[in-house]
Design a protein around this motif. Structure first.
Motif, PDB file in Angstrom:
ATOM      1  N   LEU A   3      12.406   5.193  -3.874  1.00  0.00           N
ATOM      2  CA  LEU A   3      13.453   4.931  -2.887  1.00  0.00           C
ATOM      3  C   LEU A   3      13.605   3.439  -2.587  1.00  0.00           C
ATOM      4  O   LEU A   3      14.719   2.920  -2.500  1.00  0.00           O
ATOM      5  CB  LEU A   3      13.143   5.691  -1.585  1.00  0.00           C
ATOM      6  N   VAL A   4      12.467   2.750  -2.397  1.00  0.00           N
ATOM      7  CA  VAL A   4      12.493   1.366  -1.914  1.00  0.00           C
ATOM      8  C   VAL A   4      12.150   0.370  -3.013  1.00  0.00           C
ATOM      9  O   VAL A   4      12.568  -0.784  -2.943  1.00  0.00           O
ATOM     10  CB  VAL A   4      11.509   1.207  -0.726  1.00  0.00           C
ATOM     11  N   GLY A   5      11.397   0.823  -4.026  1.00  0.00           N
ATOM     12  CA  GLY A   5      10.926  -0.084  -5.059  1.00  0.00           C
ATOM     13  C   GLY A   5      12.012  -0.900  -5.736  1.00  0.00           C
ATOM     14  O   GLY A   5      11.892  -2.128  -5.846  1.00  0.00           O
ATOM     15  N   PRO A   6      13.109  -0.273  -6.214  1.00  0.00           N
ATOM     16  CA  PRO A   6      14.160  -1.065  -6.879  1.00  0.00           C
ATOM     17  C   PRO A   6      14.749  -2.151  -5.983  1.00  0.00           C
ATOM     18  O   PRO A   6      15.008  -3.269  -6.442  1.00  0.00           O
ATOM     19  CB  PRO A   6      15.206   0.000  -7.226  1.00  0.00           C
ATOM     20  N   THR A   7      14.944  -1.834  -4.703  1.00  0.00           N
ATOM     21  CA  THR A   7      15.475  -2.842  -3.775  1.00  0.00           C
ATOM     22  C   THR A   7      14.485  -3.981  -3.583  1.00  0.00           C
ATOM     23  O   THR A   7      14.861  -5.158  -3.557  1.00  0.00           O
ATOM     24  CB  THR A   7      15.787  -2.194  -2.413  1.00  0.00           C
ATOM     25  N   THR A  36       0.832  -1.207   0.000  1.00  0.00           N
ATOM     26  CA  THR A  36       0.000   0.000   0.000  1.00  0.00           C
ATOM     27  C   THR A  36       0.864   1.254   0.000  1.00  0.00           C
ATOM     28  O   THR A  36       0.584   2.223  -0.717  1.00  0.00           O
ATOM     29  CB  THR A  36      -0.927   0.000   1.226  1.00  0.00           C
ATOM     30  N   LEU A  37       1.935   1.244   0.788  1.00  0.00           N
ATOM     31  CA  LEU A  37       2.838   2.393   0.829  1.00  0.00           C
ATOM     32  C   LEU A  37       3.480   2.642  -0.534  1.00  0.00           C
ATOM     33  O   LEU A  37       3.519   3.786  -1.015  1.00  0.00           O
ATOM     34  CB  LEU A  37       3.930   2.155   1.885  1.00  0.00           C
ATOM     35  N   LEU A  38       3.964   1.578  -1.175  1.00  0.00           N
ATOM     36  CA  LEU A  38       4.575   1.746  -2.489  1.00  0.00           C
ATOM     37  C   LEU A  38       3.555   2.208  -3.531  1.00  0.00           C
ATOM     38  O   LEU A  38       3.883   2.998  -4.422  1.00  0.00           O
ATOM     39  CB  LEU A  38       5.205   0.425  -2.954  1.00  0.00           C
ATOM     40  N   GLY A  39       2.321   1.710  -3.407  1.00  0.00           N
ATOM     41  CA  GLY A  39       1.300   2.073  -4.378  1.00  0.00           C
ATOM     42  C   GLY A  39       0.831   3.502  -4.245  1.00  0.00           C
ATOM     43  O   GLY A  39       0.487   4.146  -5.244  1.00  0.00           O
ATOM     44  N   LEU A  40       0.834   4.008  -3.021  1.00  0.00           N
ATOM     45  CA  LEU A  40       0.327   5.364  -2.789  1.00  0.00           C
ATOM     46  C   LEU A  40       1.398   6.433  -2.930  1.00  0.00           C
ATOM     47  O   LEU A  40       1.084   7.583  -3.241  1.00  0.00           O
ATOM     48  CB  LEU A  40      -0.290   5.448  -1.381  1.00  0.00           C
ATOM     49  N   SER A  41       2.648   6.090  -2.673  1.00  0.00           N
ATOM     50  CA  SER A  41       3.715   7.088  -2.639  1.00  0.00           C
ATOM     51  C   SER A  41       4.714   6.863  -3.776  1.00  0.00           C
ATOM     52  O   SER A  41       5.401   5.830  -3.802  1.00  0.00           O
ATOM     53  CB  SER A  41       4.435   7.036  -1.282  1.00  0.00           C
ATOM     54  N   ARG A  42       4.804   7.804  -4.672  1.00  0.00           N
ATOM     55  CA  ARG A  42       5.800   7.733  -5.742  1.00  0.00           C
ATOM     56  C   ARG A  42       7.209   7.819  -5.160  1.00  0.00           C
ATOM     57  O   ARG A  42       8.135   7.166  -5.654  1.00  0.00           O
ATOM     58  CB  ARG A  42       5.583   8.892  -6.721  1.00  0.00           C
ATOM     59  N   LEU A  43       7.370   8.608  -4.102  1.00  0.00           N
ATOM     60  CA  LEU A  43       8.678   8.760  -3.484  1.00  0.00           C
ATOM     61  C   LEU A  43       9.135   7.428  -2.880  1.00  0.00           C
ATOM     62  O   LEU A  43      10.290   7.014  -3.050  1.00  0.00           O
ATOM     63  CB  LEU A  43       8.629   9.841  -2.407  1.00  0.00           C
ATOM     64  N   ALA A  44       8.212   6.739  -2.174  1.00  0.00           N
ATOM     65  CA  ALA A  44       8.554   5.448  -1.572  1.00  0.00           C
ATOM     66  C   ALA A  44       8.900   4.422  -2.640  1.00  0.00           C
ATOM     67  O   ALA A  44       9.831   3.625  -2.470  1.00  0.00           O
ATOM     68  CB  ALA A  44       7.396   4.950  -0.710  1.00  0.00           C
ATOM     69  N   GLU A  45       8.168   4.470  -3.750  1.00  0.00           N
ATOM     70  CA  GLU A  45       8.456   3.524  -4.831  1.00  0.00           C
ATOM     71  C   GLU A  45       9.855   3.768  -5.404  1.00  0.00           C
ATOM     72  O   GLU A  45      10.602   2.820  -5.685  1.00  0.00           O
ATOM     73  CB  GLU A  45       7.415   3.656  -5.935  1.00  0.00           C
ATOM     74  N   SER A  58      -0.625  -6.140  -3.938  1.00  0.00           N
ATOM     75  CA  SER A  58      -1.219  -4.933  -3.358  1.00  0.00           C
ATOM     76  C   SER A  58      -0.697  -3.690  -4.075  1.00  0.00           C
ATOM     77  O   SER A  58      -1.469  -2.776  -4.410  1.00  0.00           O
ATOM     78  CB  SER A  58      -0.890  -4.848  -1.863  1.00  0.00           C
ATOM     79  N   PHE A  59       0.605  -3.653  -4.324  1.00  0.00           N
ATOM     80  CA  PHE A  59       1.209  -2.519  -5.031  1.00  0.00           C
ATOM     81  C   PHE A  59       0.611  -2.374  -6.432  1.00  0.00           C
ATOM     82  O   PHE A  59       0.209  -1.271  -6.840  1.00  0.00           O
ATOM     83  CB  PHE A  59       2.721  -2.729  -5.111  1.00  0.00           C
ATOM     84  N   GLU A  60       0.542  -3.469  -7.174  1.00  0.00           N
ATOM     85  CA  GLU A  60       0.024  -3.394  -8.542  1.00  0.00           C
ATOM     86  C   GLU A  60      -1.457  -3.057  -8.568  1.00  0.00           C
ATOM     87  O   GLU A  60      -1.919  -2.316  -9.448  1.00  0.00           O
ATOM     88  CB  GLU A  60       0.285  -4.722  -9.254  1.00  0.00           C
TER      89      GLU A  60
END
Length: 263
Positions: free
Chosen positions: A101-105, A90-99, A148-150
């Motif tokens: 920063l954390v998405g690639p990892t 949910t955090l990755l889906g709602l926040s572009r910044l979180a995606e 959830s992210f997708e």
């Protein structure tokens, strides 16, 4: 019978037995192979021997003790991994910044085979129950987080515009717009997570310290060369996995019934 059929429509359906053809054929072949001594019964126990081992374990309570321990372990890991995965996705889906920063990892880490984490988990949690639960939770985390992210990211922009016009707060948007829209994808992730949790439960009982569990039943049978015990444990594992899969599908169908629109 007619009144019952009207009240309970599922009674009108004839059971589809086609799916039982292959299992019945395999059991028949298994019985013939052992009865006619096509195979060594010390390696492949006969169906009557497996049934007797199952009955003895069930009557003696050993089966229910081990199965209960496995299911409790499975449920704990599923809840922990599912909640963390849902929150993270949910955090990755709602926040572009979180995606960013954390998405690639996250996307890199999900490529690591689950069993490759065992040395690290054992160093962190030891070889006891916490390590087993952590291993199961990790197996659940990835499918739940990814789906959830997708699902959240696939929410249509038009719905956000409607929410803005209606003056919905961020919390209202999340619970009245985003999560309901992403519900099918989230439930798909939970469904997969439940399947992976059961597979990880048996794997955890194999690779971590011995204790009560259906996986350890098969390990004990292998160590004492009691193939009837190994095979009845294998059958129980498959039956429980099938029941969990059916239960998840039923819950998903009932929960998402509101999305079905009459034609």
């Amino acid at each position: 019978m007619t009144d019952l059929a009207k009240r309970f429509p599922f009674l009108q359906r004839r059971p589809d037995l086609r799916g039982a053809v292959v299992p019945a054929g395999l059991v028949l072949l298994w019985w013939l192979a052992t009865a006619l001594q096509w195979v060594d019964t010390k390696i492949v126990a006969s169906p009557p021997a497996v049934l007797d081992a199952f009955w003895q374990a069930a009557v003696g309570g050993e089966l229910w003790h081990n199965l209960g321990a496995s299911l409790q372990r499975n449920l704990t890991g599923f809840v922990v991994g599912g909640l963390i995965g849902l929150a993270f996705g949910t955090l990755l889906g709602l926040s572009r910044l979180a995606e960013r920063l954390v998405g690639p990892t996250f996307h890199a880490a999900k490529q690591i085979a689950l069993f490759a984490w065992i040395p690290l988990l054992s160093a962190w949690f030891g070889f006891g129950e916490p390590a087993k639960v952590a291993f199961i939770a990790l197996a659940v985390f990835y499918p739940v987080a990814l789906n959830s992210f997708e699902g959240i990211r696939a929410t249509r922009v038009e719905l956000y515009e409607v929410a803005r016009v209606l003056g919905l707060s961020r919390t209202q948007r999340l619970f009245k717009l985003v999560l309901p829209s992403a519900a099918p994808a989230i439930f798909t992730g939970l469904h997969l997570g439940l399947i992976y949790a059961w597979l990880a439960t048996i794997g955890a009982e194999y690779f971590f310290s011995a204790g009560p569990g259906i996986g350890n039943t098969m390990i004990d049978g292998r160590e004492h060369f009691e193939m009837d015990q190994v095979l009845y444990g294998l059958v129980v594992v498959g039956a429980v996995g099938l029941l969990l899969n059916r239960l998840a599908a039923w819950i998903e169908t009932r929960t998402l019934a509101w999305r079905v629109r009459p034609h």
